[in-house]
Scaffold this motif. Structure first.
Motif, PDB file in Angstrom:
ATOM      1  N   ASP A  41       1.282  -1.201  -0.169  1.00  0.00           N
ATOM      2  CA  ASP A  41      -0.038   0.091   0.129  1.00  0.00           C
ATOM      3  C   ASP A  41       0.836   0.884   0.158  1.00  0.00           C
ATOM      4  OD1 ASP A  41      -1.751   2.394   0.458  1.00  0.00           O
ATOM      5  OD2 ASP A  41      -2.784   1.138   1.932  1.00  0.00           O
ATOM      6  N   SER A  42       0.765   1.590  -1.171  1.00  0.00           N
ATOM      7  CA  SER A  42       1.660   3.201  -1.370  1.00  0.00           C
ATOM      8  C   SER A  42       1.050   4.047  -0.351  1.00  0.00           C
ATOM      9  CB  SER A  42       2.168   3.896  -2.631  1.00  0.00           C
ATOM     10  OG  SER A  42       0.707   3.978  -2.619  1.00  0.00           O
ATOM     11  N   THR A  43       0.603   3.801   0.089  1.00  0.00           N
ATOM     12  CA  THR A  43       0.183   5.376   1.379  1.00  0.00           C
ATOM     13  C   THR A  43       0.010   5.206   2.162  1.00  0.00           C
ATOM     14  OG1 THR A  43      -2.395   4.347   1.400  1.00  0.00           O
ATOM     15  CG2 THR A  43      -2.224   6.014  -0.697  1.00  0.00           C
ATOM     16  N   SER A  44       0.441   3.924   2.770  1.00  0.00           N
ATOM     17  CA  SER A  44       0.372   3.683   4.511  1.00  0.00           C
ATOM     18  C   SER A  44       2.407   3.537   4.257  1.00  0.00           C
ATOM     19  CB  SER A  44       0.724   1.626   4.748  1.00  0.00           C
ATOM     20  OG  SER A  44      -0.383   1.597   4.605  1.00  0.00           O
ATOM     21  N   PRO A  45       2.667   3.798   5.742  1.00  0.00           N
ATOM     22  CA  PRO A  45       4.022   4.016   5.988  1.00  0.00           C
ATOM     23  C   PRO A  45       5.162   2.725   5.945  1.00  0.00           C
ATOM     24  CG  PRO A  45       3.003   4.376   8.267  1.00  0.00           C
ATOM     25  CD  PRO A  45       1.987   3.954   6.997  1.00  0.00           C
ATOM     26  N   HIS A  46       6.324   2.853   4.742  1.00  0.00           N
ATOM     27  CA  HIS A  46       7.261   2.192   4.655  1.00  0.00           C
ATOM     28  C   HIS A  46       5.949   1.107   2.921  1.00  0.00           C
ATOM     29  CE1 HIS A  46       9.390   2.411   7.974  1.00  0.00           C
ATOM     30  NE2 HIS A  46       8.039   2.319   8.968  1.00  0.00           N
ATOM     31  N   GLY A  47       5.435   1.365   2.471  1.00  0.00           N
ATOM     32  CA  GLY A  47       4.327   1.377   1.238  1.00  0.00           C
ATOM     33  C   GLY A  47       3.790  -0.380   1.936  1.00  0.00           C
ATOM     34  N   LEU A  48       3.240  -0.246   2.900  1.00  0.00           N
ATOM     35  CA  LEU A  48       2.804  -2.018   3.806  1.00  0.00           C
ATOM     36  C   LEU A  48       1.229  -1.718   4.658  1.00  0.00           C
ATOM     37  CD1 LEU A  48       4.073  -4.288   2.527  1.00  0.00           C
ATOM     38  CD2 LEU A  48       5.030  -4.756   5.308  1.00  0.00           C
ATOM     39  N   ARG A  49       1.046  -2.285   4.364  1.00  0.00           N
ATOM     40  CA  ARG A  49       0.124  -1.861   5.372  1.00  0.00           C
ATOM     41  C   ARG A  49      -1.006  -3.118   6.095  1.00  0.00           C
ATOM     42  NH1 ARG A  49      -5.647  -2.943   5.182  1.00  0.00           N
ATOM     43  NH2 ARG A  49      -5.261  -3.037   2.442  1.00  0.00           N
ATOM     44  N   LEU A  50      -0.773  -3.583   7.666  1.00  0.00           N
ATOM     45  CA  LEU A  50      -1.178  -4.881   8.287  1.00  0.00           C
ATOM     46  C   LEU A  50      -1.935  -4.607   8.680  1.00  0.00           C
ATOM     47  CD1 LEU A  50       1.545  -4.391  11.602  1.00  0.00           C
ATOM     48  CD2 LEU A  50       1.947  -5.746   9.601  1.00  0.00           C
ATOM     49  N   LEU A  51      -2.884  -6.187   8.322  1.00  0.00           N
ATOM     50  CA  LEU A  51      -3.945  -6.777   7.729  1.00  0.00           C
ATOM     51  C   LEU A  51      -4.911  -6.060   9.952  1.00  0.00           C
ATOM     52  CD1 LEU A  51      -4.659  -9.292   5.729  1.00  0.00           C
ATOM     53  CD2 LEU A  51      -4.746  -6.523   5.449  1.00  0.00           C
ATOM     54  N   ILE A  52      -4.043  -6.716  10.113  1.00  0.00           N
ATOM     55  CA  ILE A  52      -4.594  -5.617  12.225  1.00  0.00           C
ATOM     56  C   ILE A  52      -3.628  -5.199  12.156  1.00  0.00           C
ATOM     57  CG2 ILE A  52      -4.597  -7.203  14.762  1.00  0.00           C
ATOM     58  CD1 ILE A  52      -4.579 -10.206  12.918  1.00  0.00           C
ATOM     59  N   ASN A  53      -3.643  -4.378  12.253  1.00  0.00           N
ATOM     60  CA  ASN A  53      -3.574  -2.848  12.916  1.00  0.00           C
ATOM     61  C   ASN A  53      -2.744  -3.057  14.477  1.00  0.00           C
ATOM     62  OD1 ASN A  53      -4.049  -1.605  10.968  1.00  0.00           O
ATOM     63  ND2 ASN A  53      -5.978  -0.712  11.786  1.00  0.00           N
ATOM     64  N   ASP A  54      -3.008  -4.029  15.534  1.00  0.00           N
ATOM     65  CA  ASP A  54      -2.206  -4.272  16.250  1.00  0.00           C
ATOM     66  C   ASP A  54      -1.536  -5.139  17.140  1.00  0.00           C
ATOM     67  OD1 ASP A  54      -1.542  -4.091  19.292  1.00  0.00           O
ATOM     68  OD2 ASP A  54      -3.812  -3.970  20.503  1.00  0.00           O
ATOM     69  N   TYR A  55      -0.731  -5.903  16.055  1.00  0.00           N
ATOM     70  CA  TYR A  55      -0.147  -7.059  15.572  1.00  0.00           C
ATOM     71  C   TYR A  55       1.421  -6.641  16.266  1.00  0.00           C
ATOM     72  CZ  TYR A  55       1.824 -11.031  12.821  1.00  0.00           C
ATOM     73  OH  TYR A  55       2.662 -12.576  12.766  1.00  0.00           O
ATOM     74  N   PRO A  56       1.947  -6.527  17.511  1.00  0.00           N
ATOM     75  CA  PRO A  56       3.207  -5.988  17.843  1.00  0.00           C
ATOM     76  C   PRO A  56       3.969  -6.744  17.661  1.00  0.00           C
ATOM     77  CG  PRO A  56       1.491  -6.238  20.305  1.00  0.00           C
ATOM     78  CD  PRO A  56       0.469  -6.472  18.275  1.00  0.00           C
ATOM     79  N   TYR A  57       4.891  -7.639  17.000  1.00  0.00           N
ATOM     80  CA  TYR A  57       5.265  -8.502  16.550  1.00  0.00           C
ATOM     81  C   TYR A  57       6.046  -7.673  15.057  1.00  0.00           C
ATOM     82  CZ  TYR A  57       7.994 -11.307  13.358  1.00  0.00           C
ATOM     83  OH  TYR A  57       9.191 -11.778  13.153  1.00  0.00           O
ATOM     84  N   ALA A  58       5.172  -7.449  14.717  1.00  0.00           N
ATOM     85  CA  ALA A  58       4.944  -7.008  13.337  1.00  0.00           C
ATOM     86  C   ALA A  58       5.196  -5.281  12.624  1.00  0.00           C
ATOM     87  CB  ALA A  58       3.290  -6.785  12.486  1.00  0.00           C
ATOM     88  N   VAL A  59       4.288  -4.750  14.133  1.00  0.00           N
ATOM     89  CA  VAL A  59       4.347  -3.390  14.396  1.00  0.00           C
ATOM     90  C   VAL A  59       5.714  -3.232  14.573  1.00  0.00           C
ATOM     91  CG1 VAL A  59       3.367  -1.279  15.258  1.00  0.00           C
ATOM     92  CG2 VAL A  59       1.958  -2.966  14.651  1.00  0.00           C
ATOM     93  N   ASP A  60       6.148  -3.228  16.023  1.00  0.00           N
ATOM     94  CA  ASP A  60       7.851  -3.264  16.237  1.00  0.00           C
ATOM     95  C   ASP A  60       8.690  -3.224  14.893  1.00  0.00           C
ATOM     96  OD1 ASP A  60       5.848  -2.471  17.950  1.00  0.00           O
ATOM     97  OD2 ASP A  60       7.145  -3.960  19.784  1.00  0.00           O
ATOM     98  N   GLY A  61       8.527  -4.772  14.459  1.00  0.00           N
ATOM     99  CA  GLY A  61       9.375  -5.484  13.416  1.00  0.00           C
ATOM    100  C   GLY A  61       9.402  -4.662  12.660  1.00  0.00           C
ATOM    101  N   LEU A  62       8.180  -4.196  12.205  1.00  0.00           N
ATOM    102  CA  LEU A  62       8.656  -3.356  10.804  1.00  0.00           C
ATOM    103  C   LEU A  62       9.930  -2.430  11.051  1.00  0.00           C
ATOM    104  CD1 LEU A  62       5.078  -3.478   9.044  1.00  0.00           C
ATOM    105  CD2 LEU A  62       7.534  -4.357   8.070  1.00  0.00           C
TER     106      LEU A  62
END
Length: 862
Positions: free
Chosen positions: A618-639
């Motif tokens: 998703d080009s509009t999201s940070p880093h061009g990536l949009r998580l399907l679960i916004n509150d996914y701690p491993y992925a949020v912090d990991g990215l």
């Protein structure tokens, strides 16, 4: 004034512009209390004139009579070896060395030095600093290497200044030394058993896990070198073959189990906790586990209530004095106190795991069961459900119909008014799927004392951002033949009565699957085993002068040593892992089967998230990536960590590689990558997905993945083990009974005493005690930990641009940590803390000693 007089008396003329040097090293007698005689013998050698000598090497002035190597300066010697005091705490000594002023004119700028140890014993050389070299000022040589007596080497040891060169740019005087050092590290290819002073990095199959000479129960397949059992390579030891099987390498005797060969500089450092780690693992394997087994031969092997389990943390478990004495007699008192915290009457009292510290029962809720798939110890498996019912990738010709039996009526009433098709379209359905990985092995696994299932778990994303489990499918191979497919039962949540008890057991079977998969695949295979070939190939093909060696070296620290210990104590036939996780003797073989699907590019976090359907581009999201679960701690912090690493690597590599052509023409880089693909991960060498290493982008992407695996990915799947799995009911590792069936005594017990029935199904008391002892050690941050964004030597390079980029990286990591702290305090983000009140801290860049559950070490070091 006194120093000047001493200079005159010793022949040092201050007016001759002597070059002063400072050498920092650690003597062996300080580091090894088993060899206290080393100091006396070394002092005698000093008195006899057998000293430690150093010679500077010119970087551009050539010695035409010495193979066009850099011209050598005169011998200089470490001064005051006998009288220099050594701290017994830090272990470091600082020695003076004075180089003749003639060296300045004869050799010009020194780019390296040779060192010859004429003593009896080895020492650990940390650094040489030239403090006043004319025209250059301070010159740093970062060494960090064991230097053995010269009789152990064919050539002098060489160490280079902290400058960075591609091979084509190396000053002429250093080229031969650079090439010869790599030849030494590669070895001569012989199969002679390697000794502790050897510095050889080479490859071998995992043919040292079995112990066929001990009997048929200890026979295991060789992993690596075949299409049936592919595997990454491990470091070569060249021990002789087993007597009963020429394809298996012989095992070390237990009494010597810490002496498994790794190149000497890959061994743990001298800091107490690192040494304690090795000895503690040995103690558990050789003393504690056998003594406890003897205890449980004569006593009930069960926890009857959850209160019994809690005694492990609140009071300790009493054992007969005879068993305790058996342990005391074999383990030093201080170590026993550290491992077991015994007060003389009680044994095995453990720290309270975080998962039950605030609330003793919240772990049993559906909310926490689901949350740990996003923020627990194994948050790397959950996927978006793309198709309903779930499908299988197993070959139907071999395994028959493995399609899921979960039906619409099982879950459609719990989708907040959505149909299944609508929920899938809105990306609200998720799955934790351990079916395909386990099913091929399940019949054999269940022929042991294990009784378990292959599981699929369907979850729904609620409006508050949390996941709700909807159904669990437990499957077995058809009782008559694999080709007849699976037999399955589906379980759905129930809040009360026996239905709730059955549901709790269903979740326990899922946790057993996830625990074993986590330990064998997410943790061991995908970090420890996968990264070791990179360590070996880098040391064989990339000179310490090479920019990529300097970039990656901190991320390889201690990996070969911890993996060697694992092969000797943990993952070997009859080892701790086989005794404490459900696949038992098929554990490593099962990890080999999963390795067949391993690809290097998919270890990149963004690629992994997209593959699992947990994110979309998703080009509009940070880093061009949009998580399907916004509150996914491993992925949020990991990215955040991933892109910080990526930026750092790009800044660093772009300084040395201005064009793609530079990458293509870098001989060492190309040799490294070719060997890594063709040998290190040789069973994957024909896969088309390997980067070709022809562009700067491919180099940046590759190095980013390597650093991610060794640092953040390993931290995420390792250091949460004790916080979450230290309380075994939350993450049992073994199930010993199948689901109770109506009309049986087991079902009647489930109705009458559901807690006792639950505890009799999951990990038994003995395996619990051994398992907790192990994961406590493996979850502990050592006191000498070097975290992401840190280096153990300030002057690791003299390139200002690289140092500035690294400082920028460190500042970025601090910003990320501040954001993580803020998110953990945001009550609207329910997955970050959960009902158990355990904040997600595993991807904090910096950490704390002990069982802190926070911090990203640079490397797979434990």
């Amino acid at each position: 004034m006194f120093d000047k007089i001493m200079d005159v008396l010793s022949g040092h003329d201050e007016n001759k512009n002597m070059v002063r040097g400072k050498v920092v090293l650690m003597k062996k007698n300080v580091l090894d209390f088993d060899d206290l005689s080393a100091s006396i013998i070394d002092n005698i050698h000093e008195l006899l004139g057998k000293k430690v000598s150093l010679r500077l090497v010119s970087d551009v002035k050539l010695d035409h009579g010495n193979g066009m190597r850099g011209k050598l300066g005169k011998h200089a010697y470490l001064e005051d070896w006998i009288t220099t005091n050594t701290s017994l705490t830090a272990g470091e000594s600082t020695f003076k060395v004075t180089f003749d002023s003639d060296d300045v004119d004869d050799i010009g700028t020194p780019g390296a030095f040779l060192i010859k140890n004429n003593h009896h014993s080895e020492f650990y050389l940390k650094s040489l600093t030239l403090e006043n070299f004319p025209g250059q000022g301070v010159i740093h040589f970062i060494c960090n290497s064991w230097v053995y007596p010269t009789r152990k080497y064919e050539k002098y040891r060489v160490f280079f200044a902290n400058k960075t060169y591609l091979l084509s740019e190396t000053p002429k005087g250093l080229v031969k030394y650079r090439e010869e050092e790599l030849e030494t590290l590669r070895g001569n290819g012989s199969n002679v058993q390697l000794e502790e002073w050897d510095r050889v990095y080479d490859y071998a199959y995992y043919n040292d896990l079995a112990d066929p000479d001990k009997g048929s129960d200890y026979v295991r397949p060789v992993l690596g070198g075949s299409s049936e059992y592919p595997y990454p390579r491990r470091g070569r030891t060249s021990r002789p073959p087993a007597k009963s099987d020429a394809n298996s390498e012989s095992r070390l005797k237990l009494a010597m189990s810490l002496d498994i060969y790794v190149p000497r500089d890959e061994r743990f450092g001298h800091i107490k906790l690192a040494d304690f780690l090795a000895y503690a693992l040995k103690a558990i394997a050789q003393v504690i586990q056998p003594e406890l087994e003897s205890l449980f031969d004569n006593t009930p092997n069960e926890f009857d209530t959850f209160e019994d389990v809690l005694k492990l943390y609140e009071g300790g478990i009493k054992v007969p004095e005879g068993v305790l004495k058996g342990i005391r007699d074999k383990i030093p008192a201080e170590m026993l106190k550290e491992i077991l915290r015994t007060d003389g009457e009680r044994l095995l009292k453990y720290p309270v795991p975080q998962v039950i510290k605030e609330d003793k029962s919240a772990w049993r809720t559906d909310e926490e069961f689901a949350r740990e798939m996003l923020a627990g110890v194994n948050p790397v498996i959950i996927c978006s459900l793309q198709k309903f019912p779930p499908t299988s990738n197993l070959d139907p010709k071999i395994y028959g119909d493995q399609s899921s039996t979960i039906k619409k009526e099982h879950i459609e009433n719990n989708l907040d008014g959505l149909t299944i098709d609508e929920a899938i379209a809105q990306k609200k359905l998720f799955i934790l799927d351990h079916h395909d990985a386990l099913m091929p092995y399940l019949r054999r696994i269940n022929s042991t004392s294990t009784k378990t299932y292959a599981s699929r778990t369907i979850l729904f994303l609620q409006n508050n951002g949390t996941l709700k489990p909807l159904a669990i499918e437990l499957s077995l191979p058809h009782p008559e033949d694999d080709q007849l497919g699976a037999t399955s039962e589906v379980y759905i949540p129930a809040e009360n009565g026996v239905g709730n008890s059955v549901w709790q057991l269903a979740k326990a079977y899922v946790a057993v699957n996830d625990s074993g998969y986590h330990q064998l695949i997410s943790h061991w295979l995908h970090t420890h085993a996968a990264i070791e070939p990179f360590v070996i190939s880098a040391n064989r093909q990339l000179s310490v002068l090479h920019p990529i060696h300097k970039l990656l070296h901190p991320h390889f620290r201690d990996t070969m040593n911890i993996n060697a210990l694992a092969r000797q104590i943990l993952i070997n036939a009859g080892g701790i892992l086989e005794a404490t996780v459900f696949p038992a003797k098929y554990s490593m073989e099962m990890s080999s089967a999963v390795y067949k699907d391993w690809t290097f590019p998919e270890q990149a976090l963004p690629v992994d998230l997209i593959k699992r359907g947990m994110a979309v581009e998703d080009s509009t999201s940070p880093h061009g990536l949009r998580l399907l679960i916004n509150d996914y701690p491993y992925a949020v912090d990991g990215l955040e960590i991933w892109f910080a690493i990526s930026t750092w690597v790009q800044d660093y590599c772009s300084f040395y590689y201005k064009t793609d052509e530079t990458v293509k023409k870098d001989v060492e880089l190309q040799s490294w990558w070719k060997e890594l693909v063709e040998k290190g991960h040789g069973d994957k060498k024909d896969e088309a997905w390997w980067p070709k290493m022809q562009t700067v982008k491919e180099l940046i992407d590759t190095c980013t993945i390597i650093i991610w695996i060794a640092s953040a990915l390993h931290a995420a799947v390792n250091f949460g083990q004790y916080p979450y799995a230290g309380y075994l009911p939350n993450r049992p590792t073994i199930s010993r009974k199948f689901m109770p069936v109506k009309g049986t005594g087991d079902y009647d017990e489930l109705v009458a005493n559901p807690d006792k029935a639950f505890l009799k199904t999951i990990t038994a008391e003995l395996q619990t005690l051994v398992g907790i002892s192990l994961i406590e050690i493996l979850s502990t941050h050592s006191s000498d930990e070097v975290y992401l964004g840190q280096r153990d030597a300030e002057n690791w390079t003299n390139d200002a641009e690289a140092l500035e980029a690294f400082e920028k990286f460190g500042k970025k990591l601090k910003e990320i940590e501040e954001r993580i702290v803020a998110m953990n305090g945001d009550v609207s983000l329910k997955n970050r803390v959960g009902e158990v009140k355990v904040p997600y801290t595993l991807l904090y860049p910096t950490g704390e000693n002990g069982l802190s559950g926070k911090g990203i070490p640079n490397s797979v070091s434990i």
